[in-house]
Design a protein around this motif. Structure first.
Motif, PDB file in Angstrom:
ATOM      1  N   ASP A  77       0.825  -1.232   0.000  1.00 55.25           N
ATOM      2  CA  ASP A  77       0.000   0.000   0.000  1.00 55.25           C
ATOM      3  C   ASP A  77       0.849   1.269   0.000  1.00 55.25           C
ATOM      4  O   ASP A  77       0.524   2.206  -0.704  1.00 55.25           O
ATOM      5  CB  ASP A  77      -0.985   0.123   1.178  1.00 55.25           C
ATOM      6  CG  ASP A  77      -2.322  -0.576   0.958  1.00 55.25           C
ATOM      7  OD1 ASP A  77      -2.528  -1.107  -0.151  1.00 55.25           O
ATOM      8  OD2 ASP A  77      -3.144  -0.608   1.893  1.00 55.25           O
ATOM      9  N   ALA A  78       1.870   1.317   0.885  1.00 52.59           N
ATOM     10  CA  ALA A  78       2.681   2.538   1.029  1.00 52.59           C
ATOM     11  C   ALA A  78       1.889   3.683   1.654  1.00 52.59           C
ATOM     12  O   ALA A  78       1.890   4.814   1.141  1.00 52.59           O
ATOM     13  CB  ALA A  78       3.310   2.957  -0.303  1.00 52.59           C
ATOM     14  N   VAL A  79       1.201   3.400   2.755  1.00 51.15           N
ATOM     15  CA  VAL A  79       0.506   4.474   3.492  1.00 51.15           C
ATOM     16  C   VAL A  79       1.522   5.174   4.415  1.00 51.15           C
ATOM     17  O   VAL A  79       2.567   4.604   4.741  1.00 51.15           O
ATOM     18  CB  VAL A  79      -0.702   3.945   4.318  1.00 51.15           C
ATOM     19  CG1 VAL A  79      -1.726   3.275   3.424  1.00 51.15           C
ATOM     20  CG2 VAL A  79      -0.269   3.012   5.432  1.00 51.15           C
ATOM     21  N   PRO A  80       1.230   6.410   4.829  1.00 53.82           N
ATOM     22  CA  PRO A  80       2.192   7.152   5.662  1.00 53.82           C
ATOM     23  C   PRO A  80       2.670   6.371   6.883  1.00 53.82           C
ATOM     24  O   PRO A  80       3.869   6.372   7.189  1.00 53.82           O
ATOM     25  CB  PRO A  80       1.404   8.399   6.083  1.00 53.82           C
ATOM     26  CG  PRO A  80       0.398   8.591   5.001  1.00 53.82           C
ATOM     27  CD  PRO A  80       0.038   7.231   4.499  1.00 53.82           C
ATOM     28  N   ASP A  81       1.777   5.691   7.582  1.00 53.19           N
ATOM     29  CA  ASP A  81       2.175   5.017   8.821  1.00 53.19           C
ATOM     30  C   ASP A  81       3.227   3.934   8.610  1.00 53.19           C
ATOM     31  O   ASP A  81       4.042   3.683   9.507  1.00 53.19           O
ATOM     32  CB  ASP A  81       0.954   4.409   9.516  1.00 53.19           C
ATOM     33  CG  ASP A  81       0.096   5.484  10.165  1.00 53.19           C
ATOM     34  OD1 ASP A  81       0.477   6.673  10.076  1.00 53.19           O
ATOM     35  OD2 ASP A  81      -0.949   5.140  10.744  1.00 53.19           O
ATOM     36  N   ILE A  82       3.232   3.292   7.456  1.00 49.83           N
ATOM     37  CA  ILE A  82       4.240   2.244   7.260  1.00 49.83           C
ATOM     38  C   ILE A  82       5.605   2.888   7.026  1.00 49.83           C
ATOM     39  O   ILE A  82       6.646   2.332   7.394  1.00 49.83           O
ATOM     40  CB  ILE A  82       3.861   1.246   6.134  1.00 49.83           C
ATOM     41  CG1 ILE A  82       4.546  -0.114   6.373  1.00 49.83           C
ATOM     42  CG2 ILE A  82       4.221   1.755   4.758  1.00 49.83           C
ATOM     43  CD1 ILE A  82       4.012  -0.933   7.509  1.00 49.83           C
ATOM     44  N   PHE A  83       5.610   4.099   6.443  1.00 54.54           N
ATOM     45  CA  PHE A  83       6.890   4.804   6.269  1.00 54.54           C
ATOM     46  C   PHE A  83       7.444   5.250   7.616  1.00 54.54           C
ATOM     47  O   PHE A  83       8.649   5.236   7.841  1.00 54.54           O
ATOM     48  CB  PHE A  83       6.734   5.983   5.306  1.00 54.54           C
ATOM     49  CG  PHE A  83       6.654   5.535   3.874  1.00 54.54           C
ATOM     50  CD1 PHE A  83       7.769   5.021   3.232  1.00 54.54           C
ATOM     51  CD2 PHE A  83       5.458   5.579   3.182  1.00 54.54           C
ATOM     52  CE1 PHE A  83       7.709   4.566   1.920  1.00 54.54           C
ATOM     53  CE2 PHE A  83       5.379   5.134   1.872  1.00 54.54           C
ATOM     54  CZ  PHE A  83       6.500   4.629   1.240  1.00 54.54           C
ATOM     55  N   GLN A  84       6.523   5.618   8.520  1.00 57.57           N
ATOM     56  CA  GLN A  84       6.948   5.973   9.859  1.00 57.57           C
ATOM     57  C   GLN A  84       7.586   4.748  10.529  1.00 57.57           C
ATOM     58  O   GLN A  84       8.630   4.840  11.163  1.00 57.57           O
ATOM     59  CB  GLN A  84       5.739   6.440  10.660  1.00 57.57           C
ATOM     60  CG  GLN A  84       6.031   7.625  11.507  1.00 57.57           C
ATOM     61  CD  GLN A  84       4.771   8.227  12.111  1.00 57.57           C
ATOM     62  OE1 GLN A  84       3.701   7.602  12.095  1.00 57.57           O
ATOM     63  NE2 GLN A  84       4.893   9.415  12.627  1.00 57.57           N
ATOM     64  N   ALA A  85       6.943   3.595  10.363  1.00 60.80           N
ATOM     65  CA  ALA A  85       7.480   2.350  10.928  1.00 60.80           C
ATOM     66  C   ALA A  85       8.823   2.009  10.271  1.00 60.80           C
ATOM     67  O   ALA A  85       9.757   1.560  10.943  1.00 60.80           O
ATOM     68  CB  ALA A  85       6.475   1.211  10.738  1.00 60.80           C
TER      69      ALA A  85
END
Ligand code: GYE
Length: 311
Positions: free
Chosen positions: A240-248
């Motif tokens: 997906d590449a949603v913002p929260d996974i980039f934070q993780a």
């Protein structure tokens, strides 16, 4: 001001003025962004969007489509929760000569029953995730747990198949547990807790493959609560590449994701416009890109960049 508005509307007179959108629900961050962007895209184009949230139920989607037909909308956007069971209602739209555009998931109905489908190659996404794992473990043994998307949905079926095809022939990699987390954060966490318990507190798990980022984010929480380090003790790859996974990823707690654009409506409205104004038949499948991101791809920057993308 009034004159300008009237002129602008007049200029698009033959384009769809009223479009019904049957959305699945709001199970994930990606889905919420798709809803936001669809509303934005409609507004920018002067389209009156009739929005219906099905709360994950196909029967609600079928009822919404029937209501759109009864209202005489110019076109229908449908994000189909599952792949089967659409023949009758699509036939009804077809007979009413209302073009239907599928968004982000596919159906197993006759292609003649819809105008086009905008989405990613869901099998390819799974294969990209699988190939990342093959390359990353580099021949070492790896026991994988899998969090599947909504049962019967095309992304759950295809992302599973794609991942399996990528690890095929790599006997060091084995999927040891696989269960649905329904694309939600809460169920991702809950199912991961049961995987951890069943696998020696998580010590026997090498990697998690989640069919979307939201389930991965929930699972990351479960891994931390079990006293392990996500991203290190257990590799995490999702889609997906949603913002929260980039934070993780920036925190070292997730390893890789495959990007899916939430802007499916832009290409859908473009295809509808060309079809309704010029009679241009679109291709049956309008494919969006699937790009892999890892911790090496500036996750903190990607997080910032995504704040303006409808999330
Ligand atoms: O990846 C997931 C969502 O249908 C492809 O649905 C889409 C998926 C997306 O809930 O997050």
């Amino acid at each position: 001001m009034m004159t300008v508005a009237v002129l602008a509307l007049g200029a698009t007179a033959s384009m769809a003025q009223t479009v019904g959108f049957s959305q699945i629900g709001s199970e994930s961050g990606w889905r919420a962004a798709e809803t936001t962007l669809t509303k934005q895209q409609a507004e920018e184009r002067g389209i009156d969007l009739k929005f219906s949230d099905a709360q994950q139920k196909q029967e609600n989607q079928i009822a919404a489509i029937r209501s759109f037909i009864a209202q005489g909308v110019d076109a229908i956007l449908l994000a189909p929760v599952v792949a089967t069971g659409w023949d009758s209602v699509l036939q009804e739209a077809h007979e009413a000569e209302i073009p239907v555009v599928l968004l982000d998931r596919s159906v197993d109905s006759d292609k003649a029953l819809y105008l086009t489908a905008v989405g990613s190659d869901l099998v390819h996404e799974g294969a990209v995730a699988g190939q990342w794992l093959v390359d990353t473990v580099a021949g070492n043994d790896c026991r994988v747990v899998e969090l599947q998307g909504t049962t019967g949905s095309s992304p759950a079926i295809d992302r599973k198949a794609g991942f399996e095809s990528a690890i095929e022939g790599h006997d060091n990699i084995e999927i040891v547990r696989s269960q649905t987390g329904d694309f939600t954060r809460a169920q991702g966490k809950e199912v991961m807790e049961s995987f951890l318990q069943a696998e020696n507190g998580g010590k026997d798990i090498c990697a998690l493959y989640a069919h979307n980022d939201d389930m991965a984010v929930g699972a990351i929480q479960a891994i931390k609560e079990a006293g392990l380090k996500p991203g290190e003790d257990i590799l995490v790859v999702s889609i997906d590449a949603v913002p929260d996974i980039f934070q993780a990823m920036a925190a070292g707690e997730a390893n890789a994701t495959v990007e899916l654009t939430p802007n499916m409506a832009g290409p859908a409205f473009d295809a509808l416009k060309a079809y309704m104004e010029d009679g241009a038949e679109p291709a049956k499948f309008i494919q969006t890109e699937s790009k892999l991101y890892t911790q090496a791809d500036d996750p903190a920057g990607e997080y910032e960049r995504r704040k303006d993308l409808g999330y």
